[in-house]
Design a protein around this motif. Structure first.
Motif, mmCIF file in Angstrom:
data_model
loop_
_atom_site.group_PDB
_atom_site.id
_atom_site.type_symbol
_atom_site.label_atom_id
_atom_site.label_comp_id
_atom_site.label_asym_id
_atom_site.label_seq_id
_atom_site.Cartn_x
_atom_site.Cartn_y
_atom_site.Cartn_z
ATOM 1 N N ALA A 257 -5.958 4.948 5.273
ATOM 2 C CA ALA A 257 -6.144 4.576 3.873
ATOM 3 C C ALA A 257 -6.966 3.301 3.724
ATOM 4 O O ALA A 257 -7.808 3.186 2.821
ATOM 5 C CB ALA A 257 -4.775 4.397 3.205
ATOM 6 N N VAL A 258 -6.722 2.336 4.598
ATOM 7 C CA VAL A 258 -7.476 1.074 4.545
ATOM 8 C C VAL A 258 -8.965 1.332 4.764
ATOM 9 O O VAL A 258 -9.824 0.805 4.056
ATOM 10 C CB VAL A 258 -6.923 0.078 5.588
ATOM 11 C CG1 VAL A 258 -7.884 -1.091 5.793
ATOM 12 C CG2 VAL A 258 -5.561 -0.432 5.156
ATOM 13 N N PRO B 18 5.132 11.164 10.870
ATOM 14 C CA PRO B 18 6.213 10.749 11.761
ATOM 15 C C PRO B 18 6.347 9.231 11.836
ATOM 16 O O PRO B 18 7.330 8.708 12.359
ATOM 17 C CB PRO B 18 5.792 11.326 13.117
ATOM 18 C CG PRO B 18 4.299 11.330 13.051
ATOM 19 C CD PRO B 18 3.941 11.611 11.616
ATOM 20 N N GLU B 19 5.346 8.497 11.337
ATOM 21 C CA GLU B 19 5.358 7.040 11.320
ATOM 22 C C GLU B 19 4.341 6.557 10.290
ATOM 23 O O GLU B 19 3.586 7.363 9.736
ATOM 24 C CB GLU B 19 5.063 6.474 12.717
ATOM 25 C CG GLU B 19 3.804 7.025 13.376
ATOM 26 C CD GLU B 19 2.561 6.274 12.954
ATOM 27 O OE1 GLU B 19 2.628 5.051 12.829
ATOM 28 O OE2 GLU B 19 1.520 6.920 12.740
ATOM 29 N N GLY B 20 4.330 5.264 9.998
ATOM 30 C CA GLY B 20 3.524 4.768 8.897
ATOM 31 C C GLY B 20 2.172 4.183 9.252
ATOM 32 O O GLY B 20 1.297 4.068 8.387
ATOM 33 N N THR B 21 1.958 3.811 10.516
ATOM 34 C CA THR B 21 0.751 3.072 10.866
ATOM 35 C C THR B 21 -0.518 3.899 10.704
ATOM 36 O O THR B 21 -1.501 3.447 10.115
ATOM 37 C CB THR B 21 0.846 2.547 12.312
ATOM 38 O OG1 THR B 21 1.941 1.631 12.408
ATOM 39 C CG2 THR B 21 -0.432 1.835 12.720
ATOM 40 N N ILE C 27 0.862 -1.179 0.000
ATOM 41 C CA ILE C 27 0.000 0.000 0.000
ATOM 42 C C ILE C 27 0.902 1.233 0.000
ATOM 43 O O ILE C 27 2.004 1.207 0.560
ATOM 44 C CB ILE C 27 -0.943 0.013 1.229
ATOM 45 C CG1 ILE C 27 -2.012 1.104 1.086
ATOM 46 C CG2 ILE C 27 -0.167 0.178 2.534
ATOM 47 C CD1 ILE C 27 -3.129 0.989 2.116
ATOM 48 N N ARG C 28 0.472 2.294 -0.673
ATOM 49 C CA ARG C 28 1.236 3.539 -0.720
ATOM 50 C C ARG C 28 0.346 4.668 -0.214
ATOM 51 O O ARG C 28 -0.803 4.796 -0.639
ATOM 52 C CB ARG C 28 1.737 3.817 -2.143
ATOM 53 C CG ARG C 28 2.592 2.666 -2.689
ATOM 54 C CD ARG C 28 3.345 3.043 -3.934
ATOM 55 N NE ARG C 28 4.130 1.919 -4.426
ATOM 56 C CZ ARG C 28 5.112 2.016 -5.311
ATOM 57 N NH1 ARG C 28 5.437 3.204 -5.805
ATOM 58 N NH2 ARG C 28 5.777 0.945 -5.719
ATOM 59 N N VAL D 164 -1.295 -5.606 4.816
ATOM 60 C CA VAL D 164 -0.624 -4.675 3.899
ATOM 61 C C VAL D 164 0.780 -4.368 4.410
ATOM 62 O O VAL D 164 1.066 -4.445 5.600
ATOM 63 C CB VAL D 164 -1.420 -3.362 3.732
ATOM 64 C CG1 VAL D 164 -2.775 -3.619 3.083
ATOM 65 C CG2 VAL D 164 -1.624 -2.659 5.081
ATOM 66 N N TYR D 165 1.657 -4.018 3.466
ATOM 67 C CA TYR D 165 3.001 -3.584 3.831
ATOM 68 C C TYR D 165 3.330 -2.299 3.086
ATOM 69 O O TYR D 165 2.686 -1.953 2.096
ATOM 70 C CB TYR D 165 4.045 -4.668 3.539
ATOM 71 C CG TYR D 165 4.385 -4.870 2.081
ATOM 72 C CD1 TYR D 165 5.431 -4.172 1.463
ATOM 73 C CD2 TYR D 165 3.674 -5.787 1.302
ATOM 74 C CE1 TYR D 165 5.740 -4.371 0.125
ATOM 75 C CE2 TYR D 165 3.977 -5.998 -0.042
ATOM 76 C CZ TYR D 165 5.021 -5.284 -0.616
ATOM 77 O OH TYR D 165 5.322 -5.474 -1.943
ATOM 78 N N TYR D 166 4.360 -1.580 3.573
ATOM 79 C CA TYR D 166 4.699 -0.289 2.967
ATOM 80 C C TYR D 166 6.167 0.047 3.195
ATOM 81 O O TYR D 166 6.815 -0.450 4.121
ATOM 82 C CB TYR D 166 3.823 0.825 3.545
ATOM 83 C CG TYR D 166 3.775 0.855 5.059
ATOM 84 C CD1 TYR D 166 4.798 1.439 5.816
ATOM 85 C CD2 TYR D 166 2.697 0.300 5.751
ATOM 86 C CE1 TYR D 166 4.755 1.462 7.196
ATOM 87 C CE2 TYR D 166 2.650 0.312 7.144
ATOM 88 C CZ TYR D 166 3.678 0.894 7.858
ATOM 89 O OH TYR D 166 3.644 0.906 9.232
ATOM 90 N N PHE D 167 6.668 0.885 2.314
ATOM 91 C CA PHE D 167 7.959 1.552 2.485
ATOM 92 C C PHE D 167 7.668 3.049 2.517
ATOM 93 O O PHE D 167 7.086 3.588 1.566
ATOM 94 C CB PHE D 167 8.910 1.246 1.319
ATOM 95 C CG PHE D 167 9.288 -0.205 1.190
ATOM 96 C CD1 PHE D 167 10.326 -0.736 1.931
ATOM 97 C CD2 PHE D 167 8.596 -1.028 0.315
ATOM 98 C CE1 PHE D 167 10.688 -2.071 1.802
ATOM 99 C CE2 PHE D 167 8.944 -2.362 0.178
ATOM 100 C CZ PHE D 167 9.991 -2.889 0.922
ATOM 101 N N VAL D 168 8.050 3.731 3.577
ATOM 102 C CA VAL D 168 7.757 5.154 3.696
ATOM 103 C C VAL D 168 8.948 5.906 4.274
ATOM 104 O O VAL D 168 9.782 5.340 4.991
ATOM 105 C CB VAL D 168 6.519 5.419 4.599
ATOM 106 C CG1 VAL D 168 5.246 4.862 3.969
ATOM 107 C CG2 VAL D 168 6.726 4.837 5.989
ATOM 108 N N SER D 169 9.018 7.182 3.948
ATOM 109 C CA SER D 169 9.921 8.102 4.623
ATOM 110 C C SER D 169 9.148 8.755 5.757
ATOM 111 O O SER D 169 7.991 9.166 5.575
ATOM 112 C CB SER D 169 10.435 9.174 3.656
ATOM 113 O OG SER D 169 11.200 8.594 2.619
#
Length: 213
Positions: free
Chosen positions: A91-92, A82-85, A41-42, A106-111
């Protein structure tokens, strides 16, 4: 060639001679997550500030001291994540993935961005790989995530890993602990920093996070 400016403090450049390492780690992480049934997921780089205040907590260091927040027209405030959760859960729900059935994986790569003191190996812009298993209260869901993390670390060649599992307790015992903690701290409340004094009534357990001596 004259240097116009330099990268902001707490950030880093990943030059071509190093980017292949990142690509290798990201490939193995994505491959491992997919083997466990997770889908990518993005999410946006910034969100409504209220999302993080509500999910991360208004008594945390992240919300009180570390977030990068800007104001927009109409009095709206946005924050660099500040975090991805939090953004992932938003979004979900917003995109109706829950209607597809539970659990959602779902998994993600984030800054991520936090205004904290930069230290060795610690940056104000850091990069996070995360997995969220949404909609299951079973302990096997936690076990699956731990198992996946173990497989990922093994695939990356990381050895001698020790797993420590902690808990903040159930609502009933946590309330009793908070009362005992307040009773312990009350005698020295005036000696605590202003941030901890504000946390005393709202969330005394956050006082244990304080970095002020």
């Amino acid at each position: 060639m004259a240097l116009i400016t330099q990268k902001p403090k707490g950030t880093q450049d990943v030059v071509p001679a190093e980017s292949y390492r990142w690509q290798a780690v990201e490939h193995i992480a994505a491959q491992t997550a997919q083997q466990f049934g997770f889908r990518e997921i993005r999410i946006p780089t910034f969100e409504d500030t209220k999302l993080f205040v509500r999910s991360v907590g208004d008594t945390t260091d992240v919300v009180q001291k570390e977030m990068y927040t800007v104001s927009a027209k109409g009095g709206t405030y946005f924050t660099l994540r500040p975090e991805g959760t939090a953004g992932t859960l938003r979004a979900v729900i917003e995109n109706g993935l829950i209607a597809e059935g539970l659990p959602q994986k779902v998994y993600y790569f984030v800054s991520c961005f936090r205004h904290e003191k930069p230290e060795a190996g610690r940056f104000r812009e850091h990069h996070q790989f995360g997995c969220e298993l949404i909609g299951s209260a079973l302990p096997t869901a936690d076990a699956e995530l731990v198992s996946m993390a173990g497989k990922l670390l093994g695939s990356l060649g990381i050895q001698n890993v020790e797993l420590n599992i902690n808990s903040i307790g159930c609502p009933e015992c946590r309330a009793a602990y908070q009362k005992a903690l307040r009773d312990f701290l009350r005698a020295n409340l005036e000696n605590l920093c202003p941030t901890c004094q504000s946390r005393f009534d709202k969330n005394p357990m956050r006082i244990l996070d304080c970095k002020t001596e």
